[in-house]
Design an enzyme around this catalytic site. Structure first.
Site, PDB file in Angstrom:
ATOM      1  N   ASP A  49      14.917  41.942  25.499  1.00 21.04           N
ATOM      2  CA  ASP A  49      15.100  43.373  25.230  1.00 21.04           C
ATOM      3  C   ASP A  49      15.095  43.607  23.720  1.00 21.04           C
ATOM      4  OD1 ASP A  49      15.655  46.042  25.377  1.00 21.04           O
ATOM      5  OD2 ASP A  49      17.470  45.840  26.571  1.00 21.04           O
ATOM      6  N   ASP A  50      14.025  44.203  23.212  1.00 19.71           N
ATOM      7  CA  ASP A  50      13.867  44.515  21.777  1.00 19.71           C
ATOM      8  C   ASP A  50      13.551  43.287  20.923  1.00 19.71           C
ATOM      9  OD1 ASP A  50      14.536  47.050  22.580  1.00 19.71           O
ATOM     10  OD2 ASP A  50      16.290  47.268  21.298  1.00 19.71           O
ATOM     11  N   CYS A  88      11.868  50.815  26.162  1.00 22.00           N
ATOM     12  CA  CYS A  88      12.103  49.927  27.301  1.00 22.00           C
ATOM     13  C   CYS A  88      11.760  50.452  28.681  1.00 22.00           C
ATOM     14  CB  CYS A  88      13.543  49.429  27.277  1.00 22.00           C
ATOM     15  SG  CYS A  88      14.767  50.735  27.108  1.00 22.00           S
ATOM     16  N   ARG A  92       9.114  48.711  31.604  1.00 20.81           N
ATOM     17  CA  ARG A  92       9.598  48.209  32.884  1.00 20.81           C
ATOM     18  C   ARG A  92       8.900  48.911  34.052  1.00 20.81           C
ATOM     19  NH1 ARG A  92      14.414  45.402  31.119  1.00 20.81           N
ATOM     20  NH2 ARG A  92      14.393  45.747  28.859  1.00 20.81           N
ATOM     21  N   LYS A 141      18.858  43.473  33.398  1.00 17.82           N
ATOM     22  CA  LYS A 141      18.768  44.922  33.195  1.00 17.82           C
ATOM     23  C   LYS A 141      17.660  45.561  34.032  1.00 17.82           C
ATOM     24  CE  LYS A 141      17.289  48.009  29.426  1.00 17.82           C
ATOM     25  NZ  LYS A 141      17.068  48.094  27.972  1.00 17.82           N
ATOM     26  N   HIS A 143      17.162  49.646  34.457  1.00 22.94           N
ATOM     27  CA  HIS A 143      16.814  50.774  33.586  1.00 22.94           C
ATOM     28  C   HIS A 143      15.631  51.607  34.078  1.00 22.94           C
ATOM     29  CE1 HIS A 143      17.388  52.135  29.123  1.00 22.94           C
ATOM     30  NE2 HIS A 143      17.690  53.058  30.016  1.00 22.94           N
ATOM     31  N   SER A 166      20.663  49.843  29.654  1.00 22.36           N
ATOM     32  CA  SER A 166      20.909  49.096  28.424  1.00 22.36           C
ATOM     33  C   SER A 166      22.396  48.830  28.238  1.00 22.36           C
ATOM     34  CB  SER A 166      20.376  49.869  27.210  1.00 22.36           C
ATOM     35  OG  SER A 166      18.976  50.005  27.277  1.00 22.36           O
ATOM     36  N   HIS A 249      19.040  43.530  22.318  1.00 29.63           N
ATOM     37  CA  HIS A 249      19.370  44.948  22.200  1.00 29.63           C
ATOM     38  C   HIS A 249      20.792  45.088  21.638  1.00 29.63           C
ATOM     39  CE1 HIS A 249      20.105  49.132  23.334  1.00 29.63           C
ATOM     40  NE2 HIS A 249      18.823  49.252  23.648  1.00 29.63           N
ATOM     41  N   ASP A 301      10.117  43.643  25.958  1.00 34.03           N
ATOM     42  CA  ASP A 301       9.782  44.975  26.465  1.00 34.03           C
ATOM     43  C   ASP A 301       9.206  45.900  25.406  1.00 34.03           C
ATOM     44  OD1 ASP A 301      12.155  45.285  25.053  1.00 34.03           O
ATOM     45  OD2 ASP A 301      13.079  46.627  26.534  1.00 34.03           O
ATOM     46  N   ASN A 302       9.469  45.640  24.144  1.00 38.61           N
ATOM     47  CA  ASN A 302       8.921  46.470  23.050  1.00 38.61           C
ATOM     48  C   ASN A 302       9.207  45.765  21.738  1.00 38.61           C
ATOM     49  OD1 ASN A 302      11.543  48.386  24.189  1.00 38.61           O
ATOM     50  ND2 ASN A 302      11.738  47.470  22.151  1.00 38.61           N
ATOM     51  N   LYS A 319      10.316  49.086  17.070  1.00 43.10           N
ATOM     52  CA  LYS A 319      10.650  49.795  18.303  1.00 43.10           C
ATOM     53  C   LYS A 319      10.491  51.303  18.149  1.00 43.10           C
ATOM     54  CE  LYS A 319      14.504  50.525  21.511  1.00 43.10           C
ATOM     55  NZ  LYS A 319      15.873  50.123  21.896  1.00 43.10           N
TER      56      LYS A 319
END
Length: 490
Positions: A49-50, A88, A92, A141, A143, A166, A249, A301-302, A319
């Site tokens: 995540d991130d 994010c 997903r 996660k 989301h 998140s 994240h 994810d990003n 991001k």
């Protein structure tokens, strides 16, 4: 697609499931069936995540050590042009549906106040794999919607252990069910939880809260243990694990063992713990005799939160941006039985491509009653001779709009930015000084300008115009074929 066509397709899928089960039971084909099951690869998709393009040592980081992921790259494939969404939830949604996030109604980050989510009518990757006999789990996660109707167990997953969104998002306590042995921390209590208007990020098992607030220092440790338990329980059948980590994240947390372990502070510590987790999973696969039968993918994810320690390496932006640093992330895949060691590719691929690729590897069919934007990238993963990207163009979506297009090494981008302040605006009252926004057009040749430093718009106007026209055509076509997000009743 009409509602009648959609109902027909889903009914057909359900009937096929029933008929397949009857055939297995009644035609004495158990041996043949088991043989075909054993040929289907197990699949583990690890999604950070991130995590940015410059956050792994195999992508150039010299202050974060990631030996396990580096080994995955050395023993498998590393892709240098893997594209996702700039935030994010859209990534997903694209991964689950094989479609552009805007096409399925998930244009931006989902927040607790939202009453929409991934439409139950969408046909997801875990559903398609489940049709082929896979055990499916999401660890981490989700989301893609806050209400029960949007949760993972309604979208093809057999098991869920993780967080609804998140790790920095609250939730509404009266929307959840609580385990009898739920662990309440930091002043929370069984008697008081439903009296709270909001509560901090919970830990959930199968849609039931088991800890609130979740102990975020233990996320990676717990997710690793749960993943290993799941693959151990299902070692005799094909399985799909979607391991969606909460880190790096913000807020940043690592377990005690990893605090201070990197040269990049707590941010680097969280990534080194992710690397440890990946190594533990690979080790368990080998001990269980599943190493050669399992495709393991590691990605993000990003792009990174550059203000909190993340790095996009040589890329510009992070991001939230459709600059390369916001949407181009690491992608490493390992499957000793099928992916040649040391494979590396600059061919552009996307997160949407996982659905068609993994579905076909499992022996399934990609839905043909709707637009699936992803493509089968197996020839690239398997390093087939002369394999090329199946995408004529890569489109960069942000929110509900399309901001950029890449064809070959050329990238055209038109994005709204704040205009420079002028003297007149500085003399106006504060209430009137909202910066004006203007459309800024850029053209970059990524083959020799990965950092998007030199705008070639004036030098190559004909290329810019050609890409601009194609971007406009794509956006028009996209608007003609949208599928709505699901909406929960108030």
């Amino acid at each position: 697609m009409s509602q009648r066509e959609h109902n027909w397709y889903r009914t057909t899928r359900q009937m096929n499931r029933i008929l397949s089960a009857v055939a297995v039971l009644c035609l004495a084909a158990a041996h043949s069936h088991a043989q075909s099951e054993s040929q289907k690869p197990n699949v583990i998709v690890i999604l950070a995540d991130d995590l940015g393009y410059g956050d792994l040592s195999c992508y150039g980081a010299d202050d974060i050590a990631t030996p396990s992921i580096d080994r995955m790259a050395a023993e498998g494939a590393k892709f240098n042009s893997f594209y996702v969404s700039p935030v994010c939830s859209p990534t997903r949604a694209a991964l689950m549906t094989g479609s552009h996030s805007t096409r399925v109604g998930i244009g931006g980050v989902m927040f607790p106040r939202n009453n929409h989510g991934l439409n139950p009518d969408e046909i997801t990757l875990p559903e398609l794999l489940k049709d082929q006999g896979y055990a499916t789990a999401i660890i981490g996660k989700w989301h893609l919607g806050n209400q029960d109707m949007f949760q993972p167990l309604k979208h093809g997953f057999d098991y869920w252990y993780g967080t609804p969104a998140s790790n920095n998002q609250f939730y509404y306590p009266n929307t959840k069910t609580y385990a009898l042995d739920c662990k309440y921390r930091e002043g929370y209590s069984c008697d008081g939880i439903l009296k709270r208007e909001t509560a901090a990020c919970p830990l959930i098992r199968d849609n039931v809260v088991i800890e609130v607030p979740a102990d975020q220092m233990q996320f990676t440790q717990r997710y690793t243990r749960e993943t290993i338990r799941f693959i151990t329980r299902n070692k005799d059948k094909p399985f799909f694990v979607y391991l969606a980590h909460n880190t790096p994240h913000i807020p940043l947390h690592a377990s005690e063992k990893f605090i201070g372990s990197s040269k990049r502070g707590i941010y680097g510590d969280t990534i080194q713990e992710l690397d440890w987790s990946t190594g533990e999973i690979l080790r368990s696969l080998k001990e269980l005799g599943l190493d050669n039968d399992t495709l393991v993918i590691f990605t993000s994810d990003n792009g990174p939160n550059t203000g909190k320690g993340g790095s996009a390496g040589p890329l510009k932006g992070g991001k939230g941006s459709t600059l390369e640093g916001g949407v181009r992330v690491p992608f490493v895949a390992r499957w000793p039985e099928a992916i040649p060691a040391g494979t590396e590719s600059d061919e552009p691929i996307t997160g949407m491509d996982l659905l068609p690729t993994l579905t076909r590897l499992a022996g399934g069919d990609v839905p043909n009653d709707r637009v699936i934007d992803g493509k089968d990238i197996w020839p690239l993963l398997a390093a087939k001779p002369d394999a090329k990207s199946p995408h004529e163009a890569v489109y960069y979506l942000r929110g509900r709009g399309v901001q950029a297009i890449r064809i070959g090494s050329w990238k055209y981008r038109i994005a709204t930015e704040k205009s420079p302040k002028d003297e007149k605006s500085e003399r106006k009252a504060a209430s009137d000084t909202k910066p004006k926004k203007i459309n800024v057009e850029t053209l970059f040749n990524l083959s020799n300008d990965l950092g998007e430093q030199t705008n070639l718009l004036d030098k190559h106007p004909e290329i810019a115009q050609r890409l601009k026209r194609q971007l406009s055509t794509f956006e028009t076509d996209l608007r003609k074929n949208l599928r709505p997000a699901g909406v929960a009743s108030e």
